[in-house]
Design an enzyme around this catalytic site. Structure first.
Site, PDB file in Angstrom:
ATOM      1  CG  ASP A 156      -1.393  11.479  -6.926  1.00  0.00           C
ATOM      2  OD1 ASP A 156      -1.799  11.555  -5.759  1.00  0.00           O
ATOM      3  OD2 ASP A 156      -1.601  10.482  -7.655  1.00  0.00           O
ATOM      4  CG  HIS A 182      -2.151   4.574   0.948  1.00  0.00           C
ATOM      5  ND1 HIS A 182      -2.515   3.369   0.371  1.00  0.00           N
ATOM      6  CD2 HIS A 182      -3.216   5.389   0.814  1.00  0.00           C
ATOM      7  CE1 HIS A 182      -3.745   3.478  -0.106  1.00  0.00           C
ATOM      8  NE2 HIS A 182      -4.201   4.695   0.142  1.00  0.00           N
ATOM      9  CD  GLU A 230      -7.358   8.212   3.937  1.00  0.00           C
ATOM     10  OE1 GLU A 230      -6.762   8.710   2.972  1.00  0.00           O
ATOM     11  OE2 GLU A 230      -7.945   7.120   3.892  1.00  0.00           O
ATOM     12  CG  HIS A 270      -3.528  11.838  -2.885  1.00  0.00           C
ATOM     13  ND1 HIS A 270      -3.213  10.773  -3.703  1.00  0.00           N
ATOM     14  CD2 HIS A 270      -4.318  11.344  -1.908  1.00  0.00           C
ATOM     15  CE1 HIS A 270      -3.802   9.686  -3.248  1.00  0.00           C
ATOM     16  NE2 HIS A 270      -4.483  10.000  -2.161  1.00  0.00           N
ATOM     17  NE  ARG A 271      -1.884   7.742  -1.453  1.00  0.00           N
ATOM     18  CZ  ARG A 271      -2.082   6.639  -2.146  1.00  0.00           C
ATOM     19  NH1 ARG A 271      -1.053   5.973  -2.621  1.00  0.00           N
ATOM     20  NH2 ARG A 271      -3.299   6.166  -2.349  1.00  0.00           N
ATOM     21  CE  LYS A 296      -5.529   5.144   3.624  1.00  0.00           C
ATOM     22  NZ  LYS A 296      -6.687   5.211   2.712  1.00  0.00           N
ATOM     23  CG  ASP A 353      -2.754   7.907   3.399  1.00  0.00           C
ATOM     24  OD1 ASP A 353      -3.973   8.087   3.288  1.00  0.00           O
ATOM     25  OD2 ASP A 353      -1.938   8.110   2.475  1.00  0.00           O
ATOM     26  CD  GLU A 355      -4.613  11.993   1.815  1.00  0.00           C
ATOM     27  OE1 GLU A 355      -5.303  11.040   2.167  1.00  0.00           O
ATOM     28  OE2 GLU A 355      -3.527  11.841   1.184  1.00  0.00           O
TER      29      GLU A 355
END
Ligand code: G3P
Ligand code: MG
Length: 243
Positions: free
Chosen positions: A229, A49, A109, A7-8, A111, A36, A34
């Site tokens: 994470d 993000h 993702e 995640h990120r 945004k 953003d 993943e």
């Protein structure tokens, strides 16, 4: 086997959405990353993000009020505790130039904000067109309208709907929108939802699964992927469960 998506990047241990966090996720052995995407004032696609740069960089203000050259001067490692390395905010192109050379699952993702410009999705797709990512690419978003736009422009791309409030029949809902997968928050995910998704052949990738207890729980529930994470931690636990 449940896939592990960072995640990120490896954002539990390194500044989120930076090249370092992405490299560390890959080195840890994550199945995917993943990250953003947002856009600058001059409509360049960048990896960050929040709507503003305040939380993660040494700057202030909205991402969409910076030109790319100004944004590039900021340090995306500035707010991470005890971290000395300077990290620049990546463009989506820079990220893809690197990520396309790996065999990672790439969960991008999108945004959105009030000032999102009309060609946002088309610009993302035009850039993605330069890479041969095939089945590795997943575009996700909390914005169903945005995902619908992508479904219309590029029907072959795998899409995932992010959501954090219960939807009664998510399988029927996403089908209507032309979206193939669900990315629910752990807050609303239980074994029943996972079973229902799997019975309907809908991939279900749950976020954000960080503690040892949670990771073990979702690995056992056999969702399609967990978004975490701490990909290094999840990998150790998955190995343990497999043997
Ligand atoms: O894609 C999962 C997760 O990233 C969605 O929430 O706020 O961390 O982007 P957020
Ligand atoms: Mg995200």
């Amino acid at each position: 086997m449940v896939k592990i998506i960072a995640h990120r990047g490896s954002s539990g241990r390194f500044p989120e959405n930076t090249m370092t966090a992405f490299l560390e996720a890959k080195n840890a052995g994550a199945d995917g990353i993943e990250m953003d995407v947002r856009f600058t004032k001059d409509q360049e696609l960048v990896v960050i993000h929040d709507e503003t740069v305040d939380r993660t960089t040494d700057g202030k203000g909205k991402v969409s009020e910076y030109n790319l050259t100004e944004l590039k001067k900021l340090n995306a490692g500035a707010r991470y505790p005890n971290y000395d390395k300077h990290e620049t905010i990546l463009t989506l192109k820079e990220y893809l130039d690197w990520a396309s050379q790996t065999n990672l699952i790439l969960n991008i993702e999108l945004k959105y904000s009030e000032d999102t410009y009309t060609n946002y999705e088309a610009d993302v797709l035009a850039l993605l067109n330069n890479y041969d990512l095939g089945e590795r690419l997943i575009i996700s978003s909390f914005n169903p309208t945005g995902l619908q736009k992508i479904a219309k422009l590029a029907a072959h791309i795998k899409l995932g709907l992010l959501y954090s409030k219960k939807i009664k029949k998510p399988d029927l809902y996403i089908k209507k929108l032309g979206i193939g997968a669900i990315h629910p928050s752990k807050k609303i995910t239980n074994q029943k939802l996972i079973k229902r998704a799997k019975n309907n052949e809908i991939p279900i990738r749950v976020y954000t699964i960080n503690t040892e207890k949670e990771i073990n729980k979702y690995l056992k529930m056999d969702c399609t992927a967990i978004i975490t994470d701490f990909p290094d931690r999840a990998l150790v636990l998955r190995k343990k469960q497999l043997f």
